[in-house]
Design an enzyme around this catalytic site. Structure first.
Site, PDB file in Angstrom:
ATOM      1  N   LYS A 246       0.844  -1.211   0.000  1.00  0.00           N
ATOM      2  CA  LYS A 246       0.000   0.000   0.000  1.00  0.00           C
ATOM      3  C   LYS A 246       0.872   1.250   0.000  1.00  0.00           C
ATOM      4  CE  LYS A 246      -1.820   2.852   2.893  1.00  0.00           C
ATOM      5  NZ  LYS A 246      -1.923   4.126   2.137  1.00  0.00           N
TER       6      LYS A 246
ATOM      7  N   GLY B 216       7.148   4.617   8.151  1.00  0.00           N
ATOM      8  CA  GLY B 216       6.275   5.772   8.360  1.00  0.00           C
ATOM      9  C   GLY B 216       6.503   6.354   9.737  1.00  0.00           C
ATOM     10  N   SER B 217       5.454   6.957  10.276  1.00  0.00           N
ATOM     11  CA  SER B 217       5.600   7.664  11.551  1.00  0.00           C
ATOM     12  C   SER B 217       5.645   6.689  12.733  1.00  0.00           C
ATOM     13  CB  SER B 217       4.437   8.627  11.725  1.00  0.00           C
ATOM     14  OG  SER B 217       3.227   7.907  11.758  1.00  0.00           O
ATOM     15  N   THR B 218       6.262   7.135  13.801  1.00  0.00           N
ATOM     16  CA  THR B 218       6.358   6.311  15.002  1.00  0.00           C
ATOM     17  C   THR B 218       4.959   6.030  15.564  1.00  0.00           C
ATOM     18  OG1 THR B 218       8.562   7.143  15.437  1.00  0.00           O
ATOM     19  CG2 THR B 218       7.379   6.246  17.332  1.00  0.00           C
ATOM     20  N   GLU B 219       4.080   7.024  15.450  1.00  0.00           N
ATOM     21  CA  GLU B 219       2.712   6.866  15.963  1.00  0.00           C
ATOM     22  C   GLU B 219       1.979   5.708  15.259  1.00  0.00           C
ATOM     23  OE1 GLU B 219       0.558  10.329  14.983  1.00  0.00           O
ATOM     24  OE2 GLU B 219      -1.307   9.624  15.909  1.00  0.00           O
TER      25      GLU B 219
ATOM     26  N   GLY C 276       3.420   3.361  13.530  1.00  0.00           N
ATOM     27  CA  GLY C 276       4.208   2.156  13.820  1.00  0.00           C
ATOM     28  C   GLY C 276       3.763   1.503  15.120  1.00  0.00           C
TER      29      GLY C 276
ATOM     30  N   GLU D 258      10.307   0.836  10.228  1.00  0.00           N
ATOM     31  CA  GLU D 258      11.276   1.905   9.955  1.00  0.00           C
ATOM     32  C   GLU D 258      10.533   3.197  10.247  1.00  0.00           C
ATOM     33  OE1 GLU D 258      14.365   1.580   8.974  1.00  0.00           O
ATOM     34  OE2 GLU D 258      14.522  -0.362   7.976  1.00  0.00           O
TER      35      GLU D 258
ATOM     36  N   CYS E  49      13.523  10.681   6.751  1.00  0.00           N
ATOM     37  CA  CYS E  49      13.522  10.168   8.125  1.00  0.00           C
ATOM     38  C   CYS E  49      14.904  10.324   8.767  1.00  0.00           C
ATOM     39  CB  CYS E  49      13.087   8.722   8.139  1.00  0.00           C
ATOM     40  SG  CYS E  49      13.952   7.738   6.924  1.00  0.00           S
TER      41      CYS E  49
ATOM     42  N   GLU F  21      10.186  15.478  15.374  1.00  0.00           N
ATOM     43  CA  GLU F  21      10.530  15.402  13.955  1.00  0.00           C
ATOM     44  C   GLU F  21       9.676  16.414  13.196  1.00  0.00           C
ATOM     45  OE1 GLU F  21       9.409  11.785  11.878  1.00  0.00           O
ATOM     46  OE2 GLU F  21      11.401  11.808  10.963  1.00  0.00           O
TER      47      GLU F  21
END
Ligand code: TAP
Length: 478
Positions: free
Chosen positions: A183, A235-238, A240, A257, A291, A389
């Site tokens: 996706k 993508g974002s830590t959130e 993730g 990642e 990133c 970030e």
């Protein structure tokens, strides 16, 4: 040189033929979404509507996962040398179509054509060439005599390097005998759909690669589908974290990642001009939508003034504008949402007392999403612009006196993806690099990538490695 206004470059635009609408790529065919939902994709530089793409829902995710499952048996049973032929073919097709794909990527993402032409496209092809080379040598990769593919991989990627992130995910998965449902991000679906066409051109067996365009809900459906054996997310830590919760307690393997807040550390013996180029490349490459961007400049106090003067002079020469102009250094911000986030964090920097500086000549186009290259001085470690970030062309400058202080400040972040060191002393490079909690440390350079080199984070930047021999492990049962 001053910052330019946006002016279209029709000759470049003409090399790519974008259809008015695209379907989902499932089982080797493009088809509309089961519920017939669609969404538009725009150029962030002009807000021009580029195309309309299908929005995959639960039934489409299910169909794609089933197609990938059916394809998995025969694909994984192929001798590695046969799978390699397909990967080599895909790599060559990416090269042959690189001009078209580079323009497409710059249109859909907003990145300067010089970067999509010289970085995204060659790197994407290089990943397929590199992993093609592994396909028939897996028993020598150090994972035992008979490593087996995991199964069906569900892969979710962001918008900052759409085709390159796809290559990072798809190439190792296919080389190791897995099949894929991928996706792409909602704001940059087009290069993944052109890649689907390349898979058809390469004669890749149906169902081995499936592309589902959609938004976060499509990604969530894919990750939660019981037919997926492996989830690979960038993508974002959130997001993730949310994915890790979904996958917890299931049979699924996971690699993440995530974000970063890299320190680019400049010691007083560094060659200033070279360091300035590295700082500019570290934070302004790809509008800072990187990133591993060097978003915190740590400069030794004794050279602060000299370095910042040179940096500001260099920033005055940066050209912001038309992504399709070969002279552009900084393109458009990828979306209105991302622009709002950058503006919000920059405003927080000022409110918390940091000094904001932008090139005086900076004039931004009125149409589209733009942010001038920005420098914040007098930044404290407690400031949001030092901790969060920003994912935009904004550099936060902090100072240090001793190497120990530099290391402590560099490591004072929940992230740990990358870092840079600028010094003439080889021994200092080794001793500082050893103490940095970062997956990648560059010395006297920044943002250099190679498919043979593993990439990935410490701490909240995620886990697992992509690239190199290590990148095979995520897709193998050993
Ligand atoms: P995210 O919002 O995390 O989106 C990444 C992908 O996940 C998109 O395809 C997104 O779809 C999808 N997604 C959103 N919500 C989801 C959910 N609940 N379940 C499954 N998938 C979901 O990040 P972004 O804004 O695209 O990218 C910026 C972030 O990515 C930054 O923090 C950056 O540091 C990080 N990043 C990290 C790396 C590496 S290598 N560590 C590389 C690039 C970017 P939609 O686009 O449709 O929302």
């Amino acid at each position: 040189m001053s910052i330019f206004a946006y002016a279209p470059a029709p000759e470049s635009r003409a090399v790519v033929d974008i259809a008015p609408s695209y379907g989902l790529f499932i089982d080797g065919e493009f088809r509309p979404a089961a519920e017939d939902k669609v969404f538009p994709t725009h150029s962030p530089a002009t807000e021009e509507r580029l195309s309309e793409v299908a929005h995959a829902g639960a039934a489409d995710v299910d169909a794609a996962v089933r197609a990938a499952r059916t394809a998995f048996g025969p694909w994984s049973a192929l001798p590695g040398a046969e799978r390699a032929k397909y990967l080599f073919r895909i790599a060559r097709l990416i090269q042959e179509r690189s001009r078209e794909l580079a323009v497409l990527e710059s249109l859909d993402n907003g990145k300067p054509i010089r970067e999509s032409r010289d970085t995204d496209l060659p790197q994407a092809a290089a990943h397929f060439f590199y992993y093609a080379g592994w396909a028939d040598k897996l028993r020598y990769a150090g994972f035992g005599p008979d490593p087996r593919p995991v199964g069906v991989a569900g892969q979710v990627i962001p918008w900052n390097f759409p085709l390159l992130m796809l290559a990072w995910k798809v190439a190792p998965a296919l080389a190791t005998g897995n099949t894929v449902v991928l996706k792409p991000a909602e704001t940059t679906p087009l290069s993944a759909l052109f890649f689907a066409d390349i898979c058809r051109q390469a004669g890749l067996p149906r169902g081995v690669v499936n592309i589902l365009t959609g938004d976060g809900s499509t990604g969530a459906e894919l990750v939660a589908h019981p037919g997926i054996d492996k989830v690979a997310f960038t993508g974002s830590t959130e997001v993730g974290r949310a994915i890790a919760r979904t996958v917890a307690g299931t049979h699924k393997r996971l690699t993440l990642e995530l974000g970063g807040k890299a320190a680019n550390i400049v010691f007083d013996d560094a060659p200033i001009d070279q360091a300035v180029e590295g700082i500019v490349n570290g934070i302004f490459f790809n509008q800072g939508h990187v990133c591993c961007a060097g978003s915190r400049l740590l400069v030794q106090e004794s050279i602060q003034e000299e370095l910042l003067d040179a940096l500001k002079r260099r920033m005055e020469t940066l050209r912001v504008g038309d992504p399709l102009d070969k002279n552009t250094d900084i393109g458009a911000i990828n979306s209105a949402e991302q622009l709002a986030r950058i503006r919000e964090l920059a405003a927080a920097g000022e409110a918390e007392g940091a000094g904001r500086w932008q090139p005086a000549s900076c004039e931004l186009p009125s149409q589209g999403y733009w942010f001038a290259p920005t420098l914040f001085t007098e930044v404290q470690q407690s400031h949001r612009i030092a901790r969060e970030e920003i994912f935009g062309p904004v550099l936060s400058v902090l100072t240090f006196r001793t190497p120990e202080e530099a290391v402590a400040k560099a490591n004072n972040t929940p992230y740990g993806l990358s870092a840079g060191i600028w010094t003439e002393k080889g021994s200092r490079i080794l001793s500082v690099a050893d103490k940095l909690r970062a997956g990648v440390v560059w010395a006297n350079t920044f943002n250099k990538f190679d498919p043979a080199s593993p990439f990935g984070g410490y701490k909240e930047s995620g886990f697992g490695r992509e690239g190199g021999r290590h990148g095979l492990e995520a897709y193998l049962n050993v």
